[in-house]
Design an enzyme around this catalytic site. Structure first.
Site, PDB file in Angstrom:
ATOM      1  N   ASP A  21     -20.370  16.495 -43.106  1.00 61.05           N
ATOM      2  CA  ASP A  21     -21.934  16.371 -41.953  1.00 61.05           C
ATOM      3  C   ASP A  21     -22.724  17.787 -42.234  1.00 61.05           C
ATOM      4  OD1 ASP A  21     -20.302  14.008 -40.992  1.00 61.05           O
ATOM      5  OD2 ASP A  21     -20.255  15.184 -39.356  1.00 61.05           O
TER       6      ASP A  21
ATOM      7  N   LEU B 172     -13.639  29.811 -37.230  1.00 61.19           N
ATOM      8  CA  LEU B 172     -13.720  29.505 -35.531  1.00 61.19           C
ATOM      9  C   LEU B 172     -12.545  30.641 -34.528  1.00 61.19           C
ATOM     10  CD1 LEU B 172     -13.719  25.982 -35.503  1.00 61.19           C
ATOM     11  CD2 LEU B 172     -16.061  27.709 -34.132  1.00 61.19           C
TER      12      LEU B 172
ATOM     13  N   SER C  97     -10.540  18.138 -39.462  1.00 68.19           N
ATOM     14  CA  SER C  97     -10.590  17.238 -38.900  1.00 68.19           C
ATOM     15  C   SER C  97      -9.870  16.013 -39.462  1.00 68.19           C
ATOM     16  CB  SER C  97     -11.980  16.882 -39.263  1.00 68.19           C
ATOM     17  OG  SER C  97     -12.344  16.399 -40.714  1.00 68.19           O
TER      18      SER C  97
ATOM     19  N   SER D 116     -15.502  13.085 -30.482  1.00 72.04           N
ATOM     20  CA  SER D 116     -15.160  11.936 -31.449  1.00 72.04           C
ATOM     21  C   SER D 116     -14.615  10.914 -31.144  1.00 72.04           C
ATOM     22  CB  SER D 116     -13.913  13.229 -32.459  1.00 72.04           C
ATOM     23  OG  SER D 116     -13.356  11.862 -32.859  1.00 72.04           O
TER      24      SER D 116
ATOM     25  N   GLU E 104     -12.345   9.922 -31.482  1.00 74.84           N
ATOM     26  CA  GLU E 104     -10.672   9.640 -31.395  1.00 74.84           C
ATOM     27  C   GLU E 104     -10.083  10.569 -29.798  1.00 74.84           C
ATOM     28  OE1 GLU E 104      -7.664   8.944 -33.551  1.00 74.84           O
ATOM     29  OE2 GLU E 104      -9.111   8.409 -34.242  1.00 74.84           O
TER      30      GLU E 104
ATOM     31  N   TYR F 105      -5.607  15.881 -32.494  1.00 81.52           N
ATOM     32  CA  TYR F 105      -6.780  16.020 -33.067  1.00 81.52           C
ATOM     33  C   TYR F 105      -7.296  15.602 -32.079  1.00 81.52           C
ATOM     34  CZ  TYR F 105     -11.317  15.048 -35.038  1.00 81.52           C
ATOM     35  OH  TYR F 105     -12.973  14.968 -34.811  1.00 81.52           O
TER      36      TYR F 105
HETATM   37  P1  NAP Z   1     -14.720  17.440 -43.059  1.00 76.65           P
HETATM   38  O1  NAP Z   1     -15.527  17.353 -44.043  1.00 76.65           O
HETATM   39  O2  NAP Z   1     -13.652  17.973 -42.325  1.00 76.65           O
HETATM   40  O3  NAP Z   1     -15.502  19.376 -42.738  1.00 76.65           O
HETATM   41  C1  NAP Z   1     -14.646  20.308 -41.558  1.00 76.65           C
HETATM   42  C2  NAP Z   1     -15.541  21.596 -41.634  1.00 76.65           C
HETATM   43  O4  NAP Z   1     -15.071  22.388 -40.946  1.00 76.65           O
HETATM   44  C3  NAP Z   1     -15.556  21.968 -43.027  1.00 76.65           C
HETATM   45  O5  NAP Z   1     -16.839  22.720 -42.989  1.00 76.65           O
HETATM   46  C4  NAP Z   1     -14.478  23.436 -43.036  1.00 76.65           C
HETATM   47  O6  NAP Z   1     -14.260  24.456 -44.074  1.00 76.65           O
HETATM   48  C5  NAP Z   1     -14.948  23.495 -41.486  1.00 76.65           C
HETATM   49  N1  NAP Z   1     -13.452  24.761 -41.106  1.00 76.65           N
HETATM   50  C6  NAP Z   1     -12.461  24.328 -40.619  1.00 76.65           C
HETATM   51  N2  NAP Z   1     -12.024  25.490 -39.683  1.00 76.65           N
HETATM   52  C7  NAP Z   1     -12.500  26.586 -39.841  1.00 76.65           C
HETATM   53  C8  NAP Z   1     -12.651  28.265 -39.288  1.00 76.65           C
HETATM   54  N3  NAP Z   1     -11.935  27.513 -38.727  1.00 76.65           N
HETATM   55  N4  NAP Z   1     -13.641  28.108 -39.329  1.00 76.65           N
HETATM   56  C9  NAP Z   1     -14.942  27.504 -39.775  1.00 76.65           C
HETATM   57  N5  NAP Z   1     -14.093  26.634 -40.493  1.00 76.65           N
HETATM   58  C10 NAP Z   1     -14.022  25.414 -40.561  1.00 76.65           C
HETATM   59  O7  NAP Z   1     -15.175  16.882 -41.763  1.00 76.65           O
HETATM   60  P2  NAP Z   1     -16.830  16.077 -41.247  1.00 76.65           P
HETATM   61  O8  NAP Z   1     -16.193  14.354 -41.546  1.00 76.65           O
HETATM   62  O9  NAP Z   1     -17.998  16.768 -41.881  1.00 76.65           O
HETATM   63  O10 NAP Z   1     -16.922  16.320 -39.907  1.00 76.65           O
HETATM   64  C11 NAP Z   1     -17.663  17.393 -39.159  1.00 76.65           C
HETATM   65  C12 NAP Z   1     -17.194  17.472 -37.868  1.00 76.65           C
HETATM   66  O11 NAP Z   1     -17.227  15.827 -36.714  1.00 76.65           O
HETATM   67  C13 NAP Z   1     -16.058  17.989 -37.229  1.00 76.65           C
HETATM   68  O12 NAP Z   1     -15.037  18.781 -36.317  1.00 76.65           O
HETATM   69  C14 NAP Z   1     -14.799  16.066 -37.026  1.00 76.65           C
HETATM   70  O13 NAP Z   1     -14.081  16.757 -36.352  1.00 76.65           O
HETATM   71  C15 NAP Z   1     -15.773  16.284 -36.427  1.00 76.65           C
HETATM   72  N6  NAP Z   1     -16.067  14.489 -36.563  1.00 76.65           N
HETATM   73  C16 NAP Z   1     -16.280  14.228 -37.723  1.00 76.65           C
HETATM   74  C17 NAP Z   1     -15.894  12.178 -37.624  1.00 76.65           C
HETATM   75  C18 NAP Z   1     -16.462  11.653 -38.985  1.00 76.65           C
HETATM   76  O14 NAP Z   1     -16.493  10.683 -39.077  1.00 76.65           O
HETATM   77  N7  NAP Z   1     -16.272  12.596 -40.598  1.00 76.65           N
HETATM   78  C19 NAP Z   1     -16.050  11.896 -36.337  1.00 76.65           C
HETATM   79  C20 NAP Z   1     -16.580  12.369 -35.495  1.00 76.65           C
HETATM   80  C21 NAP Z   1     -16.037  14.203 -35.354  1.00 76.65           C
HETATM   81  P3  NAP Z   1     -13.588  24.127 -45.900  1.00 76.65           P
HETATM   82  O15 NAP Z   1     -14.949  24.019 -46.768  1.00 76.65           O
HETATM   83  O16 NAP Z   1     -13.609  26.142 -45.586  1.00 76.65           O
HETATM   84  O17 NAP Z   1     -12.505  23.938 -45.147  1.00 76.65           O
HETATM   85  O1  F7E Z   2      -8.546   6.155 -40.693  1.00 73.37           O
HETATM   86  C1  F7E Z   2      -5.673   3.725 -41.341  1.00 73.37           C
HETATM   87  C2  F7E Z   2      -5.730   4.757 -39.905  1.00 73.37           C
HETATM   88  O2  F7E Z   2      -8.045   8.443 -41.738  1.00 73.37           O
HETATM   89  C3  F7E Z   2      -9.308   5.538 -40.428  1.00 73.37           C
HETATM   90  C4  F7E Z   2     -12.261  11.829 -38.607  1.00 73.37           C
HETATM   91  O3  F7E Z   2     -13.228  11.726 -39.406  1.00 73.37           O
HETATM   92  O4  F7E Z   2     -12.528   9.975 -37.798  1.00 73.37           O
HETATM   93  C5  F7E Z   2     -11.737  10.059 -38.527  1.00 73.37           C
HETATM   94  O5  F7E Z   2     -10.400   9.722 -38.280  1.00 73.37           O
HETATM   95  C6  F7E Z   2      -8.023   4.249 -39.859  1.00 73.37           C
HETATM   96  C7  F7E Z   2      -7.073   4.500 -38.783  1.00 73.37           C
HETATM   97  O6  F7E Z   2     -10.149   7.940 -40.327  1.00 73.37           O
HETATM   98  C8  F7E Z   2      -4.732   4.661 -44.273  1.00 73.37           C
HETATM   99  O7  F7E Z   2      -4.403   4.464 -39.990  1.00 73.37           O
HETATM  100  C9  F7E Z   2      -4.882   2.655 -43.085  1.00 73.37           C
HETATM  101  O8  F7E Z   2      -6.238   3.632 -38.246  1.00 73.37           O
HETATM  102  O9  F7E Z   2     -10.761   7.496 -42.014  1.00 73.37           O
HETATM  103  P1  F7E Z   2      -9.002   8.213 -41.194  1.00 73.37           P
HETATM  104  P2  F7E Z   2      -9.459   8.402 -38.661  1.00 73.37           P
HETATM  105  O10 F7E Z   2      -8.126   9.024 -38.178  1.00 73.37           O
HETATM  106  O11 F7E Z   2     -10.087   7.431 -37.086  1.00 73.37           O
HETATM  107  C10 F7E Z   2     -12.656  10.463 -36.395  1.00 73.37           C
HETATM  108  C11 F7E Z   2     -13.877   9.707 -35.329  1.00 73.37           C
HETATM  109  C12 F7E Z   2     -12.803  11.827 -35.984  1.00 73.37           C
HETATM  110  O12 F7E Z   2     -13.155  12.466 -35.176  1.00 73.37           O
HETATM  111  C13 F7E Z   2     -11.893  12.294 -37.274  1.00 73.37           C
HETATM  112  O13 F7E Z   2     -12.355  13.116 -37.420  1.00 73.37           O
HETATM  113  O14 F7E Z   2      -7.428   3.541 -40.872  1.00 73.37           O
HETATM  114  N1  F7E Z   2      -5.729   4.208 -42.731  1.00 73.37           N
HETATM  115  N2  F7E Z   2      -3.866   3.354 -44.179  1.00 73.37           N
HETATM  116  C14 F7E Z   2      -5.906   4.974 -43.141  1.00 73.37           C
HETATM  117  N3  F7E Z   2      -5.707   6.610 -43.476  1.00 73.37           N
HETATM  118  C15 F7E Z   2      -5.822   7.040 -44.338  1.00 73.37           C
HETATM  119  N4  F7E Z   2      -6.068   8.389 -43.572  1.00 73.37           N
HETATM  120  N5  F7E Z   2      -5.014   6.589 -45.121  1.00 73.37           N
HETATM  121  C16 F7E Z   2      -4.628   5.853 -45.066  1.00 73.37           C
HETATM  122  O15 F7E Z   2      -3.980   5.482 -46.196  1.00 73.37           O
END
Ligand code: NAP
Ligand code: F7E
Length: 323
Positions: free
Chosen positions: A13, A57, A82, A123, A125, A147
């Site tokens: 993101d 952080l 995450s 999130s 979640e 988480y």
């Molecule tokens: P991501 O690809 O896992 O990126 C996480 C970022 O956080 C990376 O830049 C990582 O840096 C940094 N980070 C981790 N620990 C840190 C620390 N202690 N200090 C400074 N930076 C740190 O996550 P994303 O998918 O872009 O998601 C962005 C945010 O939205 C997260 O907070 C996630 O939980 C939330 N979120 C994501 C989703 C989704 O579906 N993608 C949905 C809802 C909420 P490094 O590169 O050094 O590891």
């Molecule tokens: O799993 C199922 C698993 O790891 C989605 C993060 O960005 O979105 C993300 O969390 C689903 C789950 O995402 C596998 O059990 C099956 O039901 O892609 P995921 P997540 O857990 O929904 C939320 C909104 C966030 O905030 C989080 O940061 O898929 N599943 N088989 C699997 N998942 C994974 N990873 N690997 C498998 O083999």
């Protein structure tokens, strides 16, 4: 030229948000943590247009220094641990980054300049074992992983600082959003990448966990627009950002493998190793408030998103770039 600080700029993101803010004329300052090997893959193409600064952080003084030095108008707190399964393996660390990290950033803002506008990456979640379908801003939380619990803390401390100190602090409750830049361990990218590799003869099977689980999957490029819109409103508020559609992991496999010209049933193997101690079975969001108040709507469909990811994986693999 307004200045924005993004924590987590090296993540999925962070890279899309940085591009969006640059296109709007912002000065973008990205906070990165110190690592022995640099991993700027997602921001390499914009590295000359942004400023990177070390911070973590876990370290309060680094956050205060950044807010003090760069004097941002907006702070987007995207950094977190995450990946949900890791949160059972490292629950304390997840709490430190994903929960208390939010308070550290809010405290830095409160102390240095309470006029800064703050976005917290909350999130879906947090809804966990859902008590209402679809989930909206008023739906009670029932998190199912360390988480999810940490994100509930991050959400409420954001609301609390808004109410206690009158900060312009918003919590965006974003449902799953994906892209070709998604980490490879998340299920969408794991599936699209495997489909492309199997098609190219580099892999035979794909091991997955729960195929019945349902998610509301959208495109990350659409979702970062909602983050920015939240900080441009007259009053701070919280918003659900979602597509309003839900699909199973099985459907995800069908679409991805079909795009690769394959039958998913010939390649997918269930492996209990990928089942979770507690699952979130069904997520589907109601983006009505974001639509009405922010004028936000998703543009990329579920099928379009998965096909985009398969195509990008093909291109990367064929040109010798491992994703
Ligand atoms: P991501 O690809 O896992 O990126 C996480 C970022 O956080 C990376 O830049 C990582 O840096 C940094 N980070 C981790 N620990 C840190 C620390 N202690 N200090 C400074 N930076 C740190 O996550 P994303 O998918 O872009 O998601 C962005 C945010 O939205 C997260 O907070 C996630 O939980 C939330 N979120 C994501 C989703 C989704 O579906 N993608 C949905 C809802 C909420 P490094 O590169 O050094 O590891
Ligand atoms: O799993 C199922 C698993 O790891 C989605 C993060 O960005 O979105 C993300 O969390 C689903 C789950 O995402 C596998 O059990 C099956 O039901 O892609 P995921 P997540 O857990 O929904 C939320 C909104 C966030 O905030 C989080 O940061 O898929 N599943 N088989 C699997 N998942 C994974 N990873 N690997 C498998 O083999």
């Amino acid at each position: 030229m307004p200045t924005a600080v993004i924590t987590g700029i090296t993540g999925q993101d962070g890279s899309y948000l940085a591009e969006l803010l640059l296109s709007k004329g912002y000065k973008v300052v990205g906070m990165v943590r110190r690592t022995s090997t640099i991993n700027f893959d997602r921001i390499r193409h914009i590295q000359n247009d942004i400023e990177l600064v070390q911070g973590d952080l876990l370290d309060q003084s680094s956050l205060v220094d950044i807010v003090h030095e760069y004097k941002p108008e907006e702070v987007y707190n995207l950094a977190a641990q995450s990946f949900v399964p890791t949160s059972w393996k490292q629950p304390v660390l997840t709490g430190e980054f994903t929960a208390l990290g939010v308070t550290r950033m809010l405290e830095a803002i409160r102390q240095v300049n309470p006029g800064i506008r703050f976005y917290q990456a909350s999130s879906s979640e947090m809804f966990g074992k859902v008590v209402e379908v679809p989930q909206r801003e008023s739906t009670p939380f029932y998190p199912r992983s360390p988480y999810g619990v940490a994100k509930v803390y991050g959400h409420w401390i954001t609301v609390n600082y808004r109410e206690s100190y009158n900060l312009y602090a918003c919590s965006g409750i974003l449902f799953n959003h994906e892209s070709p830049r998604r980490g490879l361990e998340f299920v969408t990218h794991k599936v699209t990448h495997a489909a492309a590799r199997i098609r190219l003869g580099r892999q035979k099977e794909l091991r997955l966990g729960n195929l019945d689980s349902r998610r509301d999957w959208g495109y990350a490029g659409d979702y970062v627009k909602a983050m920015w819109l939240m900080l441009q409103q007259p009053e701070p508020d919280d918003y659900v950002v979602a597509t309003g559609e839900t699909h199973t992991v099985r459907e995800l496999c069908e679409v991805a493998f079909e795009r690769a010209g394959l039958d998913w049933q010939e390649h997918v193997v269930i492996d209990p190793k990928f089942l979770r101690p507690a699952e979130v079975d069904l997520l589907v969001g109601d983006p009505g408030k974001a639509g009405a108040k922010l004028g936000w709507e998703p543009e990329v469909t579920f099928k379009g998103l998965i096909e985009m990811m398969v195509d990008a994986d093909f291109e990367a693999l064929k040109s010798g770039r491992e994703v």
